[in-house]
Design an enzyme around this catalytic site. Structure first.
Site, PDB file in Angstrom:
ATOM      1  N   GLN A 104       9.118 -46.261 -51.102  1.00 48.08           N
ATOM      2  CA  GLN A 104       9.155 -44.944 -50.454  1.00 48.08           C
ATOM      3  C   GLN A 104      10.280 -44.095 -51.043  1.00 48.08           C
ATOM      4  OE1 GLN A 104       7.023 -43.633 -47.794  1.00 48.08           O
ATOM      5  NE2 GLN A 104       8.001 -41.852 -48.745  1.00 48.08           N
ATOM      6  N   ARG A 120       4.493 -56.742 -47.393  1.00 50.81           N
ATOM      7  CA  ARG A 120       5.186 -56.057 -46.285  1.00 50.81           C
ATOM      8  C   ARG A 120       5.448 -57.119 -45.219  1.00 50.81           C
ATOM      9  NH1 ARG A 120       3.932 -50.370 -43.242  1.00 50.81           N
ATOM     10  NH2 ARG A 120       4.902 -49.676 -45.179  1.00 50.81           N
ATOM     11  N   ASP A 142      13.614 -40.195 -40.160  1.00 53.52           N
ATOM     12  CA  ASP A 142      12.528 -41.169 -39.993  1.00 53.52           C
ATOM     13  C   ASP A 142      12.196 -41.244 -38.509  1.00 53.52           C
ATOM     14  OD1 ASP A 142      10.679 -43.126 -40.520  1.00 53.52           O
ATOM     15  OD2 ASP A 142      12.111 -44.612 -41.240  1.00 53.52           O
ATOM     16  N   HIS A 147      12.983 -50.279 -48.196  1.00 56.67           N
ATOM     17  CA  HIS A 147      11.680 -49.647 -48.437  1.00 56.67           C
ATOM     18  C   HIS A 147      11.767 -48.942 -49.799  1.00 56.67           C
ATOM     19  CE1 HIS A 147       7.752 -48.415 -47.675  1.00 56.67           C
ATOM     20  NE2 HIS A 147       7.902 -47.589 -46.657  1.00 56.67           N
ATOM     21  N   ARG A 196       3.533 -41.464 -53.304  1.00 57.99           N
ATOM     22  CA  ARG A 196       3.521 -42.926 -53.231  1.00 57.99           C
ATOM     23  C   ARG A 196       2.483 -43.469 -54.222  1.00 57.99           C
ATOM     24  NH1 ARG A 196       5.151 -45.623 -48.558  1.00 57.99           N
ATOM     25  NH2 ARG A 196       4.726 -47.496 -49.782  1.00 57.99           N
ATOM     26  N   CYS A 204       9.289 -39.959 -44.293  1.00 59.40           N
ATOM     27  CA  CYS A 204       8.344 -40.886 -44.945  1.00 59.40           C
ATOM     28  C   CYS A 204       7.038 -41.024 -44.169  1.00 59.40           C
ATOM     29  CB  CYS A 204       9.008 -42.241 -45.179  1.00 59.40           C
ATOM     30  SG  CYS A 204       9.370 -43.152 -43.679  1.00 59.40           S
TER      31      CYS A 204
HETATM   32  N1   CP Z   1       5.788 -44.473 -45.032  1.00 55.11           N
HETATM   33  C1   CP Z   1       5.102 -45.629 -44.925  1.00 55.11           C
HETATM   34  O1   CP Z   1       5.494 -46.688 -45.451  1.00 55.11           O
HETATM   35  O2   CP Z   1       3.937 -45.497 -44.204  1.00 55.11           O
HETATM   36  P1   CP Z   1       2.975 -46.681 -43.738  1.00 55.11           P
HETATM   37  O3   CP Z   1       3.726 -47.490 -42.700  1.00 55.11           O
HETATM   38  O4   CP Z   1       1.762 -46.000 -43.179  1.00 55.11           O
HETATM   39  O5   CP Z   1       2.646 -47.535 -44.933  1.00 55.11           O
END
Ligand code: CP
Length: 310
Positions: free
Chosen positions: A143, A113, A226, A140, A294, A266
Site C-alpha cells: 500500500q 495476508r 486510515d 503494509h 495498487r 488506503c
Molecule cells: N487498502 C487495502 O489493503 O484494502 P483491502 O483490505 O480491501 O485489501
C-alpha cells in the site's frame, strides 16, 4: 528480506516489509509501474508471465489487495489462485514452515495476508519462491509503495517532503516510517493517547511527534490517515471512536497543510470518522488513483521479483 534457509535453492528475494528493498530497487519498480500502467491503459497485451502462478493466502478479508493481485497476475499472462483459512487446511494446525515448503513447490510467487509478521517471516524462510506481504499486523508495504507512486504521479519525488500521519500507530504508519528512511522524507505523526507507536518497530529518526493532529498537518505535502475501526467491527470499537475524537482529517486540518498538499487514505473509509466527506471527496484527495495504483505497482513488483531487471 532474502531467504537462504533452503541450501539447494539460490537466494530468493521477498517483500515482507518496506525496508527489504533499496531505494534503487523501488525506483526501478516505480519506473516499470508507469510503463506497465501505460500498456494497460492502451489495451496493449503484455504477457511476460505466461504459465506462471501466483498463490494468494488471505487470513483476513480484502477487496483491494485481492483484486489488484488477482487481476494483475492475470493481466501479466499468469494465473492467480485464492486460498483462505475457511476453505483450506491453512490455520488449522499445520506448521507454517510445512505450508511454506509445500505451497512454494507448486507455484512461482506467493502473497500472504496474515495477522502475524512473525508468521509471514517463518513462512518465507521456508519458501522456494518469492513471498509478498499483503498486510500483517506490523506492515503494509504494497500500500505504501502505491502511495509513493501516486505522490510521484501527482507531485514528483517524495524525497525531502513532509508527510503527516493522523491516526493510530498501525501497519501503515510503520511502513511509512520505513519508507521515510529509504526515500529521505519526514513524517509528522499524531496518534491518540493509548494508540501510540510501538518503538520496537521504529528504526528511524525521520519523524516528529505532535499531540495535536492539526499541528502535525501544518505545512505537510501529504496528509494520510486510515480507518479507526475495521469495517464490520464498529459496535465493538465504540471506545476507540471516543479516544479518536479530534483526529478526523477535516477542512481545518487540510487548510493548515501546504496549499498543494494531497490527501490519501488506503481505504476502506468511514466518512465522518477518520476523514470528513469534504476532504475525501474534495479536490486534494487522490484516493481513487491511490487504490488503482495498487494494481500497477504490484504488477511491476511481481515482474521484478520473478524476472529481475529487464
Ligand atoms: N487498502 C487495502 O489493503 O484494502 P483491502 O483490505 O480491501 O485489501
Amino acid at each position: 528480506m532474502t531467504s537462504t534457509s533452503n541450501p539447494t535453492a539460490k537466494p530468493i528475494k521477498h517483500f515482507l516489509q518496506f525496508s527489504d528493498f533499496t531505494r534503487a530497487e523501488f525506483e526501478y519498480v516505480i519506473e516499470r509501474a508507469s510503463v506497465i500502467k501505460r500498456k494497460f491503459k492502451n489495451y496493449e497485451v503484455y504477457h511476460p508471465l505466461v504459465d506462471r502462478t501466483l498463490v494468494m493466502v488471505f487470513e483476513k478479508n480484502s477487496t483491494r489487495t485481492r483484486l489488484s493481485f488477482e487481476a494483475g497476475m492475470h493481466q501479466l499472462g499468469g494465473a492467480a489462485i485464492y486460498l483462505n483459512t475457511r476453505d483450506s487446511q491453512l490455520g488449522r494446525g499445520e506448521p507454517v514452515e510445512d505450508a511454506g515448503q509445500v505451497m512454494s513447490r507448486m507455484c512461482d510467487i506467493i502473497m500472504v495476508r496474515t495477522f502475524g509478521q512473525e508468521i509471514i517471516e517463518r513462512f518465507a524462510a521456508h519458501s522456494r519462491v518469492p513471498v509478498i506481504n499483503g498486510l500483517t499486523n506490523e506492515h503494509h508495504p504494497c500500500q505504501v509503495l502505491a502511495d509513493i507512486y501516486t505522490y510521484w504521479e501527482h507531485r514528483g519525488s517524495i524525497t525531502g517532503k513532509t508527510v503527516a500521519w493522523v491516526g493510530d500507530a498501525n501497519n501503515m504508519l510503520y511502513s511509512w516510517l520505513q519508507a521515510a528512511e529509504v526515500f529521505g522524507f519526514h513524517l509528522n505523526v499524531s496518534t491518540p493517547k493509548g494508540y501510540d507507536m510501538d518503538m520496537s518497530l521504529v528504526q528511524t529518526d525521520r519523524y516528529t511527534f505532535f499531540e495535536n493532529p492539526s499541528d502535525a498537518c501544518a505545512g505537510a505535502d501529504l496528509v494520510n490517515t486510515d480507518v479507526w475501526t475495521s469495517m464490520g467491527y464498529e459496535k465493538e470499537n465504540a471506545e476507540r471512536i471516543k479516544a479518536f475524537a479530534g483526529f478526523m482529517v477535516d477542512d481545518e486540518k487540510m487548510a493548515r497543510a501546504h496549499k498543494d498538499a494531497l490527501f490519501m487514505h488506503c481505504l476502506p473509509a468511514h466518512r465522518g470518522e477518520e476523514v470528513a466527506a469534504s476532504v475525501i471527496d474534495g479536490p486534494q484527495s487522490v484516493v481513487w488513483d491511490e487504490a488503482e495504483n495498487r494494481l500497477h505497482v504490484q504488477k511491476a513488483l511481481i515482474e521484478y521479483l520473478l524476472l529481475g531487471q529487464l
